[in-house]
Design a protein around this motif. Structure first.
Motif, short mmCIF file in Angstrom:
data_model
loop_
_atom_site.label_atom_id
_atom_site.label_comp_id
_atom_site.label_asym_id
_atom_site.label_seq_id
_atom_site.Cartn_x
_atom_site.Cartn_y
_atom_site.Cartn_z
N LEU A 55 0.81 -1.23 0.00
CA LEU A 55 0.00 0.00 0.00
C LEU A 55 0.84 1.28 0.00
O LEU A 55 0.55 2.20 -0.78
N PRO A 56 1.90 1.39 0.83
CA PRO A 56 2.71 2.61 0.78
C PRO A 56 3.41 2.80 -0.58
O PRO A 56 3.56 3.93 -1.06
N LEU A 57 3.83 1.70 -1.21
CA LEU A 57 4.44 1.80 -2.54
C LEU A 57 3.42 2.30 -3.56
O LEU A 57 3.74 3.11 -4.43
N CYS A 58 2.20 1.81 -3.44
CA CYS A 58 1.14 2.27 -4.35
C CYS A 58 0.89 3.77 -4.18
O CYS A 58 0.75 4.49 -5.17
N LYS A 59 0.86 4.21 -2.94
CA LYS A 59 0.67 5.65 -2.69
C LYS A 59 1.84 6.45 -3.25
O LYS A 59 1.65 7.51 -3.85
N LYS A 60 3.05 5.95 -3.06
CA LYS A 60 4.25 6.63 -3.53
C LYS A 60 4.20 6.86 -5.04
O LYS A 60 4.57 7.92 -5.53
N TYR A 61 3.72 5.86 -5.78
CA TYR A 61 3.72 5.94 -7.25
C TYR A 61 2.35 6.28 -7.84
O TYR A 61 2.19 6.27 -9.06
N HIS A 62 1.36 6.56 -6.99
CA HIS A 62 0.00 6.90 -7.45
C HIS A 62 -0.60 5.78 -8.29
O HIS A 62 -1.12 5.99 -9.38
N VAL A 63 -0.49 4.56 -7.76
CA VAL A 63 -1.03 3.36 -8.40
C VAL A 63 -2.10 2.80 -7.49
O VAL A 63 -1.97 2.83 -6.26
N ASP A 64 -3.17 2.28 -8.08
CA ASP A 64 -4.25 1.68 -7.29
C ASP A 64 -3.94 0.22 -7.00
O ASP A 64 -3.59 -0.53 -7.90
N TYR A 65 -4.09 -0.15 -5.73
CA TYR A 65 -4.01 -1.56 -5.36
C TYR A 65 -5.41 -2.13 -5.52
O TYR A 65 -6.37 -1.61 -4.94
N ASP A 66 -5.55 -3.18 -6.32
CA ASP A 66 -6.87 -3.70 -6.68
C ASP A 66 -7.11 -5.08 -6.08
O ASP A 66 -7.86 -5.88 -6.64
N GLY A 67 -6.46 -5.39 -4.96
CA GLY A 67 -6.71 -6.64 -4.27
C GLY A 67 -5.82 -7.78 -4.72
O GLY A 67 -4.86 -7.58 -5.45
N TRP A 68 -6.16 -8.95 -4.25
CA TRP A 68 -5.36 -10.13 -4.56
C TRP A 68 -6.28 -11.30 -4.87
O TRP A 68 -7.46 -11.28 -4.57
N GLY A 69 -5.68 -12.31 -5.47
CA GLY A 69 -6.41 -13.52 -5.78
C GLY A 69 -5.47 -14.69 -5.87
O GLY A 69 -4.25 -14.53 -5.85
N THR A 70 -6.04 -15.87 -5.98
CA THR A 70 -5.25 -17.09 -6.14
C THR A 70 -6.14 -18.12 -6.81
O THR A 70 -7.26 -17.82 -7.23
#
Length: 115
Positions: A96-111
């Motif tokens: 999450l902090p990396l996403c904020k740093k680069y202005h990228v949306d975290y869209d969850g995870w899956g498997t």
């Protein structure tokens, strides 16, 4: 734990419970795919480099047209691991902090289901 991370922890617990309830092996190793999206390709690429350095397998970015005609770029970053709420939540807490740093949306995870 902040509100956003708390919500991801609750969603993670629900996903794992559903997988196990459907008969997926709780002791198997799983490819945990984290999903990312951004309108700016360069920002997404910078995040991909950081994730690769952190030990994730990073897929090539894809261009996707949304329902409203907007274009976004997205990719998955995968790391093998157990279906453990705390472990997956810890990964998310670093993402999450990396996403904020680069202005990228975290869209969850899956498997995937594993026997």
């Amino acid at each position: 734990m902040n509100q956003e991370l708390q919500e991801w922890q609750e969603e993670t617990a629900e996903i794992i419970a559903e997988l196990v309830e459907d008969g997926s092996n709780p002791d198997a190793e799983y490819p945990i795919e984290h999903h990312f999206a951004a309108v700016d390709f360069d920002s997404l690429e910078k995040l991909a480099v950081d994730l690769y350095k952190a030990g994730f397998e990073v897929e090539d970015a894809e261009e996707v047209e949304l329902d409203d005609g907007a274009i976004v770029f997205c990719f998955d970053a995968t790391k093998e691991g157990s279906l453990d709420v705390e472990r997956i939540t810890a990964e998310i807490s670093t993402l999450l902090p990396l996403c904020k740093k680069y202005h990228v949306d975290y869209d969850g995870w899956g498997t995937y289901f594993a026997e």
